[in-house]
Write a protein that holds these residues in place. Sequence first.
Motif, PDB file in Angstrom:
ATOM      1  N   ALA A 113     -10.134 -37.856  41.945  1.00 31.64           N
ATOM      2  CA  ALA A 113     -10.043 -37.692  43.401  1.00 31.64           C
ATOM      3  C   ALA A 113     -10.194 -39.042  44.100  1.00 31.64           C
ATOM      4  CB  ALA A 113     -11.120 -36.715  43.883  1.00 31.64           C
ATOM      5  N   SER A 114     -11.080 -39.902  43.586  1.00 37.88           N
ATOM      6  CA  SER A 114     -11.244 -41.234  44.188  1.00 37.88           C
ATOM      7  C   SER A 114      -9.970 -42.059  44.047  1.00 37.88           C
ATOM      8  CB  SER A 114     -12.423 -41.956  43.538  1.00 37.88           C
ATOM      9  OG  SER A 114     -12.126 -42.362  42.210  1.00 37.88           O
ATOM     10  N   LEU A 115      -9.243 -41.872  42.941  1.00 38.11           N
ATOM     11  CA  LEU A 115      -7.969 -42.574  42.765  1.00 38.11           C
ATOM     12  C   LEU A 115      -6.956 -42.113  43.816  1.00 38.11           C
ATOM     13  CD1 LEU A 115      -6.026 -44.410  41.205  1.00 38.11           C
ATOM     14  CD2 LEU A 115      -5.577 -42.484  39.651  1.00 38.11           C
ATOM     15  N   MET A 116      -6.892 -40.792  44.048  1.00 39.23           N
ATOM     16  CA  MET A 116      -5.969 -40.275  45.059  1.00 39.23           C
ATOM     17  C   MET A 116      -6.372 -40.746  46.452  1.00 39.23           C
ATOM     18  SD  MET A 116      -3.663 -38.785  43.440  1.00 39.23           S
ATOM     19  CE  MET A 116      -2.827 -38.206  44.913  1.00 39.23           C
ATOM     20  N   VAL A 117      -7.672 -40.841  46.701  1.00 37.14           N
ATOM     21  CA  VAL A 117      -8.123 -41.355  47.999  1.00 37.14           C
ATOM     22  C   VAL A 117      -7.693 -42.808  48.163  1.00 37.14           C
ATOM     23  CG1 VAL A 117     -10.165 -41.964  49.350  1.00 37.14           C
ATOM     24  CG2 VAL A 117     -10.049 -39.754  48.201  1.00 37.14           C
ATOM     25  N   ALA A 118      -7.832 -43.601  47.087  1.00 36.05           N
ATOM     26  CA  ALA A 118      -7.451 -45.017  47.156  1.00 36.05           C
ATOM     27  C   ALA A 118      -5.949 -45.186  47.363  1.00 36.05           C
ATOM     28  CB  ALA A 118      -7.877 -45.732  45.881  1.00 36.05           C
ATOM     29  N   LEU A 119      -5.165 -44.215  46.911  1.00 35.13           N
ATOM     30  CA  LEU A 119      -3.707 -44.305  47.049  1.00 35.13           C
ATOM     31  C   LEU A 119      -3.211 -43.724  48.372  1.00 35.13           C
ATOM     32  CD1 LEU A 119      -2.597 -43.290  43.436  1.00 35.13           C
ATOM     33  CD2 LEU A 119      -2.594 -45.584  44.425  1.00 35.13           C
ATOM     34  N   THR A 120      -4.025 -42.971  49.055  1.00 26.55           N
ATOM     35  CA  THR A 120      -3.562 -42.289  50.279  1.00 26.55           C
ATOM     36  C   THR A 120      -4.436 -42.635  51.487  1.00 26.55           C
ATOM     37  OG1 THR A 120      -4.866 -40.330  49.641  1.00 26.55           O
ATOM     38  CG2 THR A 120      -2.546 -40.365  48.994  1.00 26.55           C
ATOM     39  N   VAL A 121      -5.691 -42.186  51.450  1.00 28.65           N
ATOM     40  CA  VAL A 121      -6.562 -42.339  52.623  1.00 28.65           C
ATOM     41  C   VAL A 121      -6.889 -43.805  52.887  1.00 28.65           C
ATOM     42  CG1 VAL A 121      -8.774 -41.688  53.637  1.00 28.65           C
ATOM     43  CG2 VAL A 121      -7.521 -40.044  52.229  1.00 28.65           C
ATOM     44  N   THR A 122      -7.182 -44.561  51.818  1.00 30.37           N
ATOM     45  CA  THR A 122      -7.560 -45.960  52.011  1.00 30.37           C
ATOM     46  C   THR A 122      -6.439 -46.773  52.681  1.00 30.37           C
ATOM     47  OG1 THR A 122      -9.064 -45.867  50.122  1.00 30.37           O
ATOM     48  CG2 THR A 122      -8.355 -48.040  50.855  1.00 30.37           C
ATOM     49  N   PRO A 123      -5.170 -46.724  52.209  1.00 32.98           N
ATOM     50  CA  PRO A 123      -4.108 -47.443  52.939  1.00 32.98           C
ATOM     51  C   PRO A 123      -3.933 -46.941  54.363  1.00 32.98           C
ATOM     52  CG  PRO A 123      -3.375 -46.847  50.733  1.00 32.98           C
ATOM     53  CD  PRO A 123      -4.670 -46.129  50.952  1.00 32.98           C
ATOM     54  N   ALA A 124      -4.112 -45.613  54.563  1.00 35.59           N
ATOM     55  CA  ALA A 124      -3.968 -45.074  55.917  1.00 35.59           C
ATOM     56  C   ALA A 124      -5.038 -45.639  56.841  1.00 35.59           C
ATOM     57  CB  ALA A 124      -4.041 -43.546  55.877  1.00 35.59           C
ATOM     58  N   LEU A 125      -6.291 -45.696  56.373  1.00 30.78           N
ATOM     59  CA  LEU A 125      -7.358 -46.253  57.195  1.00 30.78           C
ATOM     60  C   LEU A 125      -7.186 -47.754  57.406  1.00 30.78           C
ATOM     61  CD1 LEU A 125     -10.516 -44.384  55.812  1.00 30.78           C
ATOM     62  CD2 LEU A 125      -9.520 -44.197  58.096  1.00 30.78           C
ATOM     63  N   CYS A 126      -6.693 -48.452  56.384  1.00 32.80           N
ATOM     64  CA  CYS A 126      -6.436 -49.886  56.548  1.00 32.80           C
ATOM     65  C   CYS A 126      -5.421 -50.145  57.648  1.00 32.80           C
ATOM     66  CB  CYS A 126      -5.935 -50.484  55.231  1.00 32.80           C
ATOM     67  SG  CYS A 126      -7.202 -50.635  53.951  1.00 32.80           S
ATOM     68  N   SER A 127      -4.407 -49.301  57.719  1.00 33.50           N
ATOM     69  CA  SER A 127      -3.367 -49.504  58.748  1.00 33.50           C
ATOM     70  C   SER A 127      -3.888 -49.222  60.147  1.00 33.50           C
ATOM     71  CB  SER A 127      -2.164 -48.598  58.445  1.00 33.50           C
ATOM     72  OG  SER A 127      -2.519 -47.228  58.598  1.00 33.50           O
ATOM     73  N   LEU A 128      -4.976 -48.428  60.234  1.00 32.40           N
ATOM     74  CA  LEU A 128      -5.509 -48.077  61.547  1.00 32.40           C
ATOM     75  C   LEU A 128      -6.689 -48.946  61.969  1.00 32.40           C
ATOM     76  CD1 LEU A 128      -5.435 -44.162  61.363  1.00 32.40           C
ATOM     77  CD2 LEU A 128      -3.843 -45.658  62.575  1.00 32.40           C
ATOM     78  N   LEU A 129      -7.499 -49.396  61.013  1.00 23.09           N
ATOM     79  CA  LEU A 129      -8.755 -50.051  61.356  1.00 23.09           C
ATOM     80  C   LEU A 129      -8.763 -51.559  61.150  1.00 23.09           C
ATOM     81  CD1 LEU A 129     -11.382 -47.495  59.943  1.00 23.09           C
ATOM     82  CD2 LEU A 129     -10.504 -47.701  62.277  1.00 23.09           C
ATOM     83  N   LEU A 130      -8.066 -52.055  60.133  1.00 20.95           N
ATOM     84  CA  LEU A 130      -8.182 -53.475  59.828  1.00 20.95           C
ATOM     85  C   LEU A 130      -7.385 -54.320  60.816  1.00 20.95           C
ATOM     86  CD1 LEU A 130      -8.082 -53.686  55.935  1.00 20.95           C
ATOM     87  CD2 LEU A 130     -10.024 -53.377  57.480  1.00 20.95           C
ATOM     88  N   ASN A 131      -7.972 -55.445  61.153  1.00 19.05           N
ATOM     89  CA  ASN A 131      -7.351 -56.385  62.099  1.00 19.05           C
ATOM     90  C   ASN A 131      -6.240 -57.170  61.398  1.00 19.05           C
ATOM     91  OD1 ASN A 131      -6.709 -58.171  64.112  1.00 19.05           O
ATOM     92  ND2 ASN A 131      -8.770 -59.057  64.280  1.00 19.05           N
ATOM     93  N   PRO A 132      -5.024 -57.118  61.907  1.00 25.02           N
ATOM     94  CA  PRO A 132      -3.934 -57.862  61.233  1.00 25.02           C
ATOM     95  C   PRO A 132      -4.093 -59.369  61.333  1.00 25.02           C
ATOM     96  CG  PRO A 132      -3.163 -56.928  63.308  1.00 25.02           C
ATOM     97  CD  PRO A 132      -4.538 -56.384  63.087  1.00 25.02           C
ATOM     98  N   ASN A 133      -4.909 -59.831  62.281  1.00 25.44           N
ATOM     99  CA  ASN A 133      -5.151 -61.266  62.434  1.00 25.44           C
ATOM    100  C   ASN A 133      -6.661 -61.526  62.416  1.00 25.44           C
ATOM    101  OD1 ASN A 133      -2.329 -62.152  62.930  1.00 25.44           O
ATOM    102  ND2 ASN A 133      -2.560 -60.869  64.783  1.00 25.44           N
ATOM    103  N   PRO A 134      -7.266 -61.567  61.224  1.00 30.40           N
ATOM    104  CA  PRO A 134      -8.718 -61.766  61.144  1.00 30.40           C
ATOM    105  C   PRO A 134      -9.118 -63.090  61.748  1.00 30.40           C
ATOM    106  CG  PRO A 134      -7.776 -61.171  58.994  1.00 30.40           C
ATOM    107  CD  PRO A 134      -6.631 -61.478  59.906  1.00 30.40           C
ATOM    108  N   ASP A 135     -10.310 -63.102  62.411  1.00 29.73           N
ATOM    109  CA  ASP A 135     -10.804 -64.356  62.960  1.00 29.73           C
ATOM    110  C   ASP A 135     -11.423 -65.195  61.841  1.00 29.73           C
ATOM    111  OD1 ASP A 135     -13.274 -63.204  62.417  1.00 29.73           O
ATOM    112  OD2 ASP A 135     -13.496 -62.450  64.462  1.00 29.73           O
ATOM    113  N   GLU A 136     -11.928 -66.362  62.206  1.00 32.56           N
ATOM    114  CA  GLU A 136     -12.459 -67.274  61.188  1.00 32.56           C
ATOM    115  C   GLU A 136     -13.670 -66.697  60.473  1.00 32.56           C
ATOM    116  OE1 GLU A 136     -13.278 -71.038  62.876  1.00 32.56           O
ATOM    117  OE2 GLU A 136     -11.193 -71.462  63.420  1.00 32.56           O
ATOM    118  N   ALA A 137     -14.490 -65.912  61.218  1.00 35.56           N
ATOM    119  CA  ALA A 137     -15.686 -65.324  60.594  1.00 35.56           C
ATOM    120  C   ALA A 137     -15.291 -64.313  59.530  1.00 35.56           C
ATOM    121  CB  ALA A 137     -16.564 -64.669  61.655  1.00 35.56           C
TER     122      ALA A 137
END
Length: 612
Positions: free
Chosen positions: A485-509
């Motif tokens: 189940a963790s593998l399926m989460v890494a293949l589905t939910v994790t990329p989905a959350l990355c596309s919504l939450l992660l900053n495409p232009n990280p600052d220096e910190a």
Amino acid sequence: MLKSLIRFSIDHATLVLVLAGVLLGAAAYRLPRTPVDVFPELNAPTVVIMAEASGLAADEVEQYVTFPIEAAVNGIPGLRRVRTSSAIGLSIAFVEFEWGEDIFLARQMVSERLDTVREDLPPGTHAEMTPITSITGEIMLLAVSSPDGSVDDLNLRAYAEFDLRNRLLTVPGVAQVSVIGGELPEYQVLVEQEQLRLYGLTVQDVVAAARSAHSTLSAGYLPDVGHLELPIRQSGRVRSVSDIEGTMVKIHQGAPVTIGQVAEVRLGPALKRGTGSDGGRPAVIMTIKKAPGTNTLAITAGVDALLKDLEPNLPAGIHVNDEIFRQADFINLSVNNVVHALRDAAIIVALILALFLLSLRTTLVTLTALPLSLAAGVLVLEYLGETINVMTLGGLAIAVGSLVDDAVIDVENVFRRLKQNARLPASQQESRRDTIFSASNEIRPAMVFATLIIGLVFAPLMFLEGIEGRFFRPLGIAFVVSLLASLMVALTVTPALCSLLLNPNPDEAEAGDGFLVRILKDLYEPLLRLALRWRYLLMGAAAAATALTLWVGSTFGSSFLPEFNEGTFTVALFAPPGTSLRASDRLASSVEQQLLQLEGVASASRRTGRSE
């Protein structure tokens, strides 16, 4: 296929998160309704036959009762083995079937074989199948006693046997309630030989009259009396001693002779086959057994609620002690310990992730793998018919550290690729979705293979046979299912959350390594150089340590299960065959009194002999 799955999850991130929420909701709804027990169901389908043959010695019971029953059930399809036990007046046969056999079909086949042998059993022998119970079926003991001594043993047993027992059997999941101790009431007819000779009667005449004293036959009805249909009620039912005393035996010289004229009729105790006590006082001990696959905690709660309702209406002088033995207490303790370990492991994982990643967003994305994987594991376990027990929870606890591995790899690679993409000229930069897709797909093969290899470590548990398989297979299932189940989460939910939450232009910190990572890198580099320089010495030391570990491990003792601290001890006393109940009771009572004097002993209860 997996590549398309990653692309779909990124393009439809909201839908993926909604489905993940539904999974969590389903698990939260089903979890309180999942059966909870100490261990998995360990017993093979077993049908128990009990035969009462009053007056027969143990060897006679074996020859005339046990052997015919054993011969009758042998040869049933799917039969594993037959174990029998013969005692004075009692025969018990345990008919065990192969794992996976339908217990209801097995009972039907045993019942058919038992019907063929009933006519061959000694007169007066009563043989029947006991209710279906679990191997860990004794979930609760109750003691019915009279602390002030105002209620005698006869009335104690009558209340426990005919009132309380019937109420307990109404609790869903209760399979059987065994009662031992006190004095089982019965109507007794004590014939006077002189009176029999006076009226020319025999004992058989009195027996026949007593047998006909009670009747439950209907008397019919009058079809039309004043436009009404009236039932006719016969009053040939025994309700007191006087009803039996007034029963006619014969007409002697024109006058009826009743049972009361030739015998003494009384309500007295049956011959005792067992006794019980609680805290050194005589008591009636009631053993509550549950049906397989039921929730011990739910049954115990139902029994507690029933006893609470009955408490205001208990007969004067009667006390019911429900704290003698409660399997639910041990279950709660065991499950809570594992749940606490599960909680602590999740907290430690979260802290480590936060220290290494130093980013709240990446930490949250990674931690979503924990609840989703555990939720999937719980739902699959329920679908497979498993209970929540020490082994299934242990499998989930072991898997906690591995459940975030795939998500960590994916998030870390996505975060690294986003930082690299941000450093490129604007004309060469990819969109956030494309970057996340490339990063997730880049480590997909390694992630899938690593997860499958870890899961294969537990594959041998799936193929264990017998009681070992029943015991350890749930642990392997819980681990492997949650890991997949963790593998399926890494293949589905994790990329989905990355596309919504992660900053495409990280600052220096965010772009640099965290302080902990920098410290570990500074420490690891000289250690790595030293290890490469002295590699042969290091490999030799590792081999020696491995050999030493194997030798020390071979000196350890072994057992199927570790010792469990349930808070109770069971002391079994064995006397020579043929020891009377009075002598056994005296021996057990002496031991009980000594146990009560030990420091730390809160209470002690005792069952001696067997139920009538």
